[in-house]
Write an enzyme that holds these catalytic residues in place. Structure first.
Site, PDB file in Angstrom:
ATOM      1  N   CYS A  17      -8.583  11.570  31.953  1.00 43.60           N
ATOM      2  CA  CYS A  17      -7.768  12.742  32.288  1.00 43.60           C
ATOM      3  C   CYS A  17      -6.651  12.895  31.261  1.00 43.60           C
ATOM      4  O   CYS A  17      -6.094  11.897  30.829  1.00 43.60           O
ATOM      5  CB  CYS A  17      -7.200  12.609  33.690  1.00 43.60           C
ATOM      6  SG  CYS A  17      -8.427  12.979  34.945  1.00 43.60           S
ATOM      7  N   PRO A  18      -6.419  14.126  30.868  1.00 48.10           N
ATOM      8  CA  PRO A  18      -6.830  15.376  31.499  1.00 48.10           C
ATOM      9  C   PRO A  18      -8.116  15.983  30.945  1.00 48.10           C
ATOM     10  O   PRO A  18      -8.517  17.058  31.368  1.00 48.10           O
ATOM     11  CB  PRO A  18      -5.646  16.309  31.207  1.00 48.10           C
ATOM     12  CG  PRO A  18      -5.244  15.919  29.816  1.00 48.10           C
ATOM     13  CD  PRO A  18      -5.412  14.394  29.793  1.00 48.10           C
TER      14      PRO A  18
END
Length: 79
Positions: A17-18
């Site tokens: 992530c992201p």
């Protein structure tokens, strides 16, 4: 899922992530209503973040399933 549904697979294994959310959101924007996006990830937080981002955009999260040791498939139906 019926055989008539168009299914697009997006493999984001190795990404943290992201990035899985960003890549998934980009792909969903290219797709048409009724199509299904299957996101393959090995980043556990993505199993929460990708569905949350899809739902926020109004898409239907069909489910998340473990398909291998530490690998998950998130199925999203495009609105």
């Amino acid at each position: 899922m019926t055989e008539q549904q168009i299914v697009k697979k997006l493999d984001v294994t190795g990404e943290i992530c992201p990035w899985p959310v960003i890549f998934s959101t980009r792909e969903m924007k290219k797709m048409h209503s009724g199509e299904v996006l299957e996101v393959i990830t090995d980043h556990m937080p993505s199993t929460l973040n990708v569905p949350a981002a899809a739902a926020k955009e109004g898409h239907t999260v069909l489910g998340t399933e473990r398909i291998d040791d530490g690998v998950y498939k998130i199925s999203i139906k495009i609105r």
